[in-house]
Scaffold this motif. Structure first.
Motif, short mmCIF file in Angstrom:
data_model
loop_
_atom_site.label_atom_id
_atom_site.label_comp_id
_atom_site.label_asym_id
_atom_site.label_seq_id
_atom_site.Cartn_x
_atom_site.Cartn_y
_atom_site.Cartn_z
N ASP A 76 0.84 -1.21 0.00
CA ASP A 76 0.00 0.00 0.00
C ASP A 76 0.87 1.26 0.00
OD1 ASP A 76 -2.22 -1.65 0.09
OD2 ASP A 76 -2.65 -1.27 2.21
N LEU A 77 2.02 1.20 0.65
CA LEU A 77 2.92 2.36 0.69
C LEU A 77 3.48 2.69 -0.69
CD1 LEU A 77 4.90 1.75 4.01
CD2 LEU A 77 2.97 3.30 3.61
N ASP A 78 3.54 1.69 -1.57
CA ASP A 78 4.03 1.93 -2.93
C ASP A 78 3.10 2.85 -3.71
OD1 ASP A 78 6.22 0.32 -2.45
OD2 ASP A 78 5.30 -1.47 -3.29
N HIS A 79 1.86 3.01 -3.24
CA HIS A 79 0.88 3.90 -3.89
C HIS A 79 0.86 5.28 -3.25
CE1 HIS A 79 -0.47 0.50 -6.22
NE2 HIS A 79 -0.62 -0.19 -5.10
N THR A 80 1.85 5.57 -2.43
CA THR A 80 2.06 6.86 -1.78
C THR A 80 0.80 7.42 -1.12
OG1 THR A 80 3.59 7.26 -3.62
CG2 THR A 80 3.30 9.04 -2.05
N PRO A 81 0.34 6.75 -0.07
CA PRO A 81 -0.80 7.31 0.67
C PRO A 81 -0.39 8.60 1.38
CG PRO A 81 0.17 5.50 1.88
CD PRO A 81 0.87 5.54 0.55
N ASP A 82 -1.37 9.34 1.82
CA ASP A 82 -1.13 10.60 2.51
C ASP A 82 -0.91 10.41 4.01
OD1 ASP A 82 -1.45 12.52 0.25
OD2 ASP A 82 -3.37 11.47 0.13
N ILE A 83 -1.25 9.24 4.52
CA ILE A 83 -1.02 8.90 5.92
C ILE A 83 -1.05 7.39 6.07
CG2 ILE A 83 -3.48 9.03 6.56
CD1 ILE A 83 -2.56 10.20 9.29
N LEU A 84 -0.25 6.90 7.02
CA LEU A 84 -0.28 5.50 7.42
C LEU A 84 -0.77 5.46 8.85
CD1 LEU A 84 0.44 2.45 7.07
CD2 LEU A 84 2.72 3.04 7.94
N ILE A 85 -1.81 4.67 9.09
CA ILE A 85 -2.38 4.51 10.43
C ILE A 85 -2.15 3.07 10.89
CG2 ILE A 85 -4.50 4.55 11.81
CD1 ILE A 85 -5.53 6.75 9.93
N ILE A 86 -1.42 2.94 11.99
CA ILE A 86 -1.13 1.63 12.57
C ILE A 86 -1.89 1.53 13.89
CG2 ILE A 86 0.69 0.13 13.51
CD1 ILE A 86 0.95 0.48 10.51
N GLY A 87 -2.83 0.60 13.95
CA GLY A 87 -3.70 0.48 15.11
C GLY A 87 -2.99 0.13 16.40
N ARG A 88 -1.89 -0.61 16.32
CA ARG A 88 -1.23 -1.06 17.54
C ARG A 88 0.28 -1.11 17.37
NH1 ARG A 88 -5.86 -1.58 18.29
NH2 ARG A 88 -7.11 -2.77 19.71
N PHE A 89 0.99 -0.55 18.32
CA PHE A 89 2.38 -0.89 18.56
C PHE A 89 2.28 -1.82 19.74
CE2 PHE A 89 6.63 -0.60 20.23
CZ PHE A 89 7.43 -0.46 19.10
N GLY A 90 2.38 -3.11 19.47
CA GLY A 90 2.12 -4.10 20.50
C GLY A 90 3.29 -5.01 20.76
N ARG A 91 2.98 -6.20 21.23
CA ARG A 91 4.01 -7.15 21.65
C ARG A 91 4.99 -7.48 20.52
NH1 ARG A 91 1.41 -11.72 24.10
NH2 ARG A 91 1.55 -10.49 25.99
N SER A 92 4.48 -7.76 19.33
CA SER A 92 5.38 -8.11 18.22
C SER A 92 6.34 -6.98 17.90
CB SER A 92 4.57 -8.48 16.96
OG SER A 92 3.89 -9.68 17.16
N GLU A 93 5.82 -5.75 17.87
CA GLU A 93 6.67 -4.60 17.59
C GLU A 93 7.67 -4.37 18.73
OE1 GLU A 93 3.35 -4.66 15.02
OE2 GLU A 93 3.31 -4.60 17.20
N ALA A 94 7.22 -4.56 19.96
CA ALA A 94 8.10 -4.40 21.11
C ALA A 94 9.24 -5.42 21.07
CB ALA A 94 7.31 -4.55 22.41
N ASP A 95 8.96 -6.59 20.49
CA ASP A 95 9.97 -7.64 20.37
C ASP A 95 10.84 -7.48 19.12
OD1 ASP A 95 9.08 -8.79 22.72
OD2 ASP A 95 7.84 -10.31 21.71
N GLY A 96 10.65 -6.37 18.38
CA GLY A 96 11.48 -6.11 17.21
C GLY A 96 10.94 -6.66 15.91
N ARG A 97 9.68 -7.12 15.93
CA ARG A 97 9.08 -7.71 14.72
C ARG A 97 7.84 -6.89 14.34
NH1 ARG A 97 9.18 -11.69 18.39
NH2 ARG A 97 6.97 -12.07 18.17
N GLY A 98 6.83 -7.59 13.89
CA GLY A 98 5.56 -6.94 13.59
C GLY A 98 5.66 -5.94 12.46
N LEU A 99 5.13 -4.75 12.69
CA LEU A 99 5.02 -3.73 11.64
C LEU A 99 6.09 -2.64 11.74
CD1 LEU A 99 1.14 -3.49 11.62
CD2 LEU A 99 2.61 -4.86 10.14
#
Length: 172
Positions: free
Chosen positions: A89-112
Motif C-alpha cells: 500500500d505504501l508503494d501507492h504513496t498514501p497521505d497517511i499510514l495509520i497503525i492500530g497497535r504498537f504491541g508485543r510483536s513490535e516491542a519484540d522487534g518484529r511486527g510492523l
C-alpha cells in the motif's frame, strides 16, 4: 511525521483511528493502515480481525487454538501478510499510514516496525496507537522522534492538518 497515541486496553483506539481515517478520506486524501475489529468465537471468546483502511479488506489476525486452549493466539503468518499488504500500500504513496497497535510483536522487534520505517523513509506521516504496556519499547523504537498525541480526535486532526501544511510547504 510520526505520532503515537497512548491508550489503555479499555480505550476505543480502533474506533478513534477509524474516525480519523474517515476524516482524512473525506478531505480527498489517501489512507493506508489498519484497525482491529473483534468478533465472538465459541471456543476462544473473541477472534481479532484487522481491516485495511485503504481497501476495506478484512482478515483474522488471531487463530482459534481449540476449545481446550486458554484464549486465542496472534497468528504470525497473518501478521506477516498484513505487513506485506501495508508495504505494498505504501508503494501507492498514501497521505497517511495509520497503525492500530504498537504491541508485543513490535516491542519484540518484529511486527510492523519495518512498515513504519518504510513510511518514514518515504516521508509519509505515520499515526500509531501505543498500548500502555509497550510504551518503553515505543520510546526505544523512535528514539525521541515521535510526537505524543492525546487520546482526542480533535487533537489528532489538528496534528494531521499540520502534516498536510508542512508537506505542502516542502513541495512548493
Amino acid at each position: 511525521m510520526l505520532a503515537g497515541i497512548p491508550f489503555l486496553p479499555k480505550d476505543g483506539i480502533d474506533d478513534l483511528l477509524d474516525r480519523v481515517a474517515i476524516h482524512v478520506i473525506g478531505k480527498g486524501q489517501r489512507v493506508a493502515g489498519y484497525v482491529q475489529k473483534r468478533r465472538a468465537d465459541r471456543d476462544c471468546g473473541t477472534l481479532v480481525y484487522v481491516r485495511n483502511l485503504g481497501t476495506g479488506h478484512e482478515m483474522p489476525i488471531t487463530k482459534n487454538r481449540g476449545s481446550m486452549a486458554r484464549g486465542c493466539k496472534l497468528d504470525g503468518d497473518a501478521l506477516a501478510t498484513l505487513s506485506e499488504q501495508l508495504e505494498g500500500d505504501l508503494d501507492h504513496t498514501p497521505d497517511i499510514l495509520i497503525i492500530g497497535r504498537f504491541g508485543r510483536s513490535e516491542a519484540d522487534g518484529r511486527g510492523l516496525r519495518d512498515v513504519i520505517s518504510k513510511a518514514m523513509a518515504l516521508e509519509i506521516p505515520v499515526l500509531v496507537g501505543v498500548r500502555d504496556e509497550y510504551d518503553a519499547a515505543w520510546q526505544d523504537f523512535h528514539g525521541g522522534y515521535a510526537q505524543t498525541l492525546p487520546f482526542d480526535e480533535a487533537s489528532i486532526i489538528t496534528w494531521w492538518q499540520e502534516q498536510v501544511r508542512e508537506r505542502a510547504t516542502q513541495e512548493a
